[in-house]
Enzyme design. Structure first.
Site, mmCIF file in Angstrom:
data_model
loop_
_atom_site.group_PDB
_atom_site.id
_atom_site.type_symbol
_atom_site.label_atom_id
_atom_site.label_comp_id
_atom_site.label_asym_id
_atom_site.label_seq_id
_atom_site.Cartn_x
_atom_site.Cartn_y
_atom_site.Cartn_z
ATOM 1 N N HIS A 18 0.824 -1.212 0.000
ATOM 2 C CA HIS A 18 0.000 0.000 0.000
ATOM 3 C C HIS A 18 0.858 1.262 0.000
ATOM 4 O O HIS A 18 0.465 2.288 -0.572
ATOM 5 C CB HIS A 18 -0.986 -0.038 1.178
ATOM 6 N N HIS A 41 -7.472 -8.273 -8.179
ATOM 7 C CA HIS A 41 -7.795 -9.085 -6.997
ATOM 8 C C HIS A 41 -7.962 -8.104 -5.828
ATOM 9 O O HIS A 41 -7.042 -7.896 -5.044
ATOM 10 C CB HIS A 41 -6.666 -10.069 -6.696
ATOM 11 N N SER A 101 -6.658 -2.092 -0.898
ATOM 12 C CA SER A 101 -6.163 -1.379 -2.085
ATOM 13 C C SER A 101 -7.266 -0.615 -2.832
ATOM 14 O O SER A 101 -7.049 0.542 -3.214
ATOM 15 C CB SER A 101 -5.418 -2.336 -3.022
ATOM 16 N N GLY A 145 -10.395 -11.833 -12.150
ATOM 17 C CA GLY A 145 -9.613 -10.653 -12.546
ATOM 18 C C GLY A 145 -8.662 -10.940 -13.697
ATOM 19 O O GLY A 145 -8.419 -10.073 -14.542
ATOM 20 N N ASP A 165 -2.779 -8.775 -7.281
ATOM 21 C CA ASP A 165 -2.455 -9.108 -5.886
ATOM 22 C C ASP A 165 -3.243 -10.343 -5.458
ATOM 23 O O ASP A 165 -4.166 -10.250 -4.643
ATOM 24 C CB ASP A 165 -2.808 -7.886 -5.008
HETATM 25 C C1 LIG Z 1 -4.641 -10.680 -1.290
HETATM 26 S S1 LIG Z 1 -6.347 -10.430 -1.448
HETATM 27 C C2 LIG Z 1 -6.473 -8.827 -2.120
HETATM 28 C C3 LIG Z 1 -6.080 -7.705 -1.226
HETATM 29 C C4 LIG Z 1 -6.216 -6.336 -1.824
HETATM 30 N N1 LIG Z 1 -5.582 -6.240 -3.128
HETATM 31 C C5 LIG Z 1 -5.639 -5.280 -0.921
HETATM 32 O O1 LIG Z 1 -4.460 -4.912 -1.070
HETATM 33 O O2 LIG Z 1 -6.377 -4.766 -0.067
HETATM 34 C C6 LIG Z 1 -6.747 -11.437 -2.813
HETATM 35 C C7 LIG Z 1 -8.214 -11.399 -3.232
HETATM 36 O O3 LIG Z 1 -8.304 -12.048 -4.508
HETATM 37 C C8 LIG Z 1 -9.569 -12.665 -4.608
HETATM 38 N N2 LIG Z 1 -9.449 -13.617 -5.728
HETATM 39 C C9 LIG Z 1 -8.932 -14.871 -5.739
HETATM 40 N N3 LIG Z 1 -8.867 -15.348 -7.007
HETATM 41 C C10 LIG Z 1 -9.340 -14.348 -7.819
HETATM 42 C C11 LIG Z 1 -9.495 -14.207 -9.223
HETATM 43 N N4 LIG Z 1 -9.153 -15.179 -10.071
HETATM 44 N N5 LIG Z 1 -9.988 -13.044 -9.694
HETATM 45 C C12 LIG Z 1 -10.350 -12.046 -8.847
HETATM 46 N N6 LIG Z 1 -10.222 -12.122 -7.511
HETATM 47 C C13 LIG Z 1 -9.715 -13.243 -7.003
HETATM 48 C C14 LIG Z 1 -9.823 -13.228 -3.236
HETATM 49 O O4 LIG Z 1 -11.211 -13.388 -3.027
HETATM 50 C C15 LIG Z 1 -9.181 -12.147 -2.342
HETATM 51 O O5 LIG Z 1 -10.188 -11.254 -1.902
#
Ligand SMILES: C[S@@+](CC[C@H](N)C(=O)[O-])C[C@H]1O[C@@H](n2cnc3c(N)ncnc32)[C@H](O)[C@@H]1O
Length: 281
Positions: A18, A41, A101, A145, A165
């Site tokens: 971040h 993500h 994020s 994503g 991410d």
């Molecule tokens: C590490 S977290 C994201 C944290 C966020 N980027 C942040 O910094 O606040 C990963 C997220 O990816 C989602 N996720 C997992 N596989 C995914 C995909 N193929 N496409 C989109 N989201 C996905 C999960 O549900 C989870 O909420």
């Protein structure tokens, strides 16, 4: 998939990601031209650290908690990030709210900028939609994503950031990120890209980085270890890989990463590293 970012919100990995995310956005907003951000993500975007998930791991206390406890001594480049968290917690007796994020990005959008934030899990997406509701220039998508990215690139704005991410629960996640980054680079070669990943096996990270495209704006590695990386057990190190980082971002990170690593250290082997894997042309 049962990953819930609520267990990890505000940990050392979020701090690194971040902080650098906001440095990139600051540079993108330095010009009046519009920018586009795709957060593939995104997660829920907003976390209550007083709830059970975060309380059970205590990760935020060892991450953002440590920085806020001694704000005065933190490097100045962390100010936009620390201010954002502090604003959310104004009036709270202790650190409680942590932004994800998509929230951090949405807060920085000007009327000409845009964010699309994606999450695959329906309940995370529902929370994300609520988080982004007050921001008219931000949109929450429910879906994969990786699959969504190509259709949105290049953006009409022709400048912006792709943030990938993922949860890294699957063994093939490094391959999926490398493939998505290469595809995105083909469609949007001048775009900035920020990739987050854990460092458990440094050789796997090297192989991942070696497979990435070498954009004209350079390819840079940023690593942070709060203790020496280890294959098993809780994560102690993570990295960011940046394609086309806006000018000045890596220099700023290189200057302040040692101080950040020192504040977040939890054992032997803590430290930070910034390296151009391919310098800007
Ligand atoms: C590490 S977290 C994201 C944290 C966020 N980027 C942040 O910094 O606040 C990963 C997220 O990816 C989602 N996720 C997992 N596989 C995914 C995909 N193929 N496409 C989109 N989201 C996905 C999960 O549900 C989870 O909420």
């Amino acid at each position: 998939m049962n990953y819930r970012h609520a267990f990890h919100a505000g940990n050392f990995a979020d701090v690194l990601k971040h902080w650098v995310l906001l440095l990139i956005l600051e540079r993108l907003a330095a010009k009046p031209k519009p920018f586009f951000v795709l957060d593939t993500h995104a997660g829920a975007g907003f976390y209550d650290l007083a709830r059970e998930a975060a309380g059970r791991t205590g990760e935020a206390a060892q991450g953002i908690g440590r920085l806020l406890a001694d704000r005065a001594s933190a490097p100045q480049s962390l100010d936009p990030y620390l201010d954002a968290v502090a604003r959310l917690n104004a009036g709270e007796p202790a650190l409680r709210w942590y932004p994800g994020s998509p929230y951090l990005i949405a807060e920085r959008l000007r009327p000409q900028d845009r964010l699309i934030a994606c999450d695959l899990q329906p309940d995370e997406h529902r929370a994300l939609r609520e988080t982004l509701a007050p921001f008219p220039r931000a949109k929450a998508l429910n879906g994969d994503g990786y699959a969504a990215a190509p259709s949105m690139l290049p953006p009409p704005e022709r400048r912006g950031l792709l943030l990938i991410d993922p949860p890294f629960e699957s063994r093939t996640e490094f391959e999926a990120v490398a493939k998505a980054a290469a595809r995105a680079h083909k469609r949007f070669p001048q775009g900035a890209t920020l990739l987050w990943h854990p460092i458990k096996d440094p050789a796997a990270v090297d192989a991942f980085r070696a497979a990435l495209p070498r954009p004209a704006g350079g390819l840079a590695a940023v690593d942070l270890a709060v203790a020496a990386p280890r294959r098993d057990g809780p994560m102690t190190a993570c990295g960011l890989t940046l394609l086309n980082p806006p000018f000045g971002v890596t220099a700023q990170v290189e200057a302040d990463l040692p101080a950040l690593a020192e504040r977040l250290a939890s054992g032997p082997g803590a430290g930070g590293r910034v390296e151009w894997l391919a310098p800007p042309a």
